[in-house]
Scaffold this motif. Structure first.
Motif: not given
Length: 162
Positions: A18-22, A27-32, A42-45
């Motif tokens: 899997w590739v983890g993206l900041e 608009g994301g789902m988590h902070d890493g 990374c920052a939340p979301k």
């Protein structure tokens, strides 16, 4: 969505690489961290995971195969009509984490092992719109979707702690 690669490798929540993206914008789902495991910071979301085939490099236009995948995303993945033990069925009203909702998906998922129940919540107390990590399990309004093992649901919308 544009973002920067922060992690590539195995994860505990799904099989494969899997590739983890900041993400550049919320608009994301988590902070890493996912399910208590820190993969990057990374920052939340702003955190998201995807498989390499779902990504394009340098903000380039998606390839023809990626466009085909997006077109297919308009349809949802097939669901079982009921849980393996028959205790929960599609369309059934349930209570999850203090919120009422309707069962929209039953089956295996890419992000964890075992049988999972996809719920469309009545209120925006969920985490997604039925699509998780690029897989469209069911469709609902943003923040109205949640997944749970059957053991964490109360049938009929009754209070789970009754």
């Amino acid at each position: 969505k544009r973002g920067t690669v922060r992690y590539i490798g195995e994860v505990r929540f799904a099989k494969g690489e899997w590739v983890g993206l900041e993400l550049a914008e919320p608009g994301g789902m988590h902070d890493g961290s996912v399910m208590g495991v820190p993969y990057f910071v990374c920052a939340p979301k702003r955190g998201a995971f995807a498989q390499a085939a779902q990504l394009s490099v340098g903000g380039a236009s998606p390839t023809a195969s990626a466009s085909a995948s997006e077109d297919a995303a308009a349809e949802t993945l097939p669901s079982a009509p009921a849980t393996a033990d028959g205790s929960i069925s599609l369309g059934q009203r349930v209570m999850w984490a203090g919120s009422q909702g309707t069962v929209r998906f039953i089956g295996g998922v890419k992000f964890a092992s075992g049988e999972w129940i996809g719920i469309e919540l009545d209120e925006a107390k969920g985490m997604h719109d039925g699509t998780v990590m690029g897989s469209p399990y069911f469709a609902c309004a943003p923040k109205h979707g949640a997944f749970s093992p059957a053991a964490q649901l109360a049938p009929g919308g009754a209070a789970a702690s009754a």
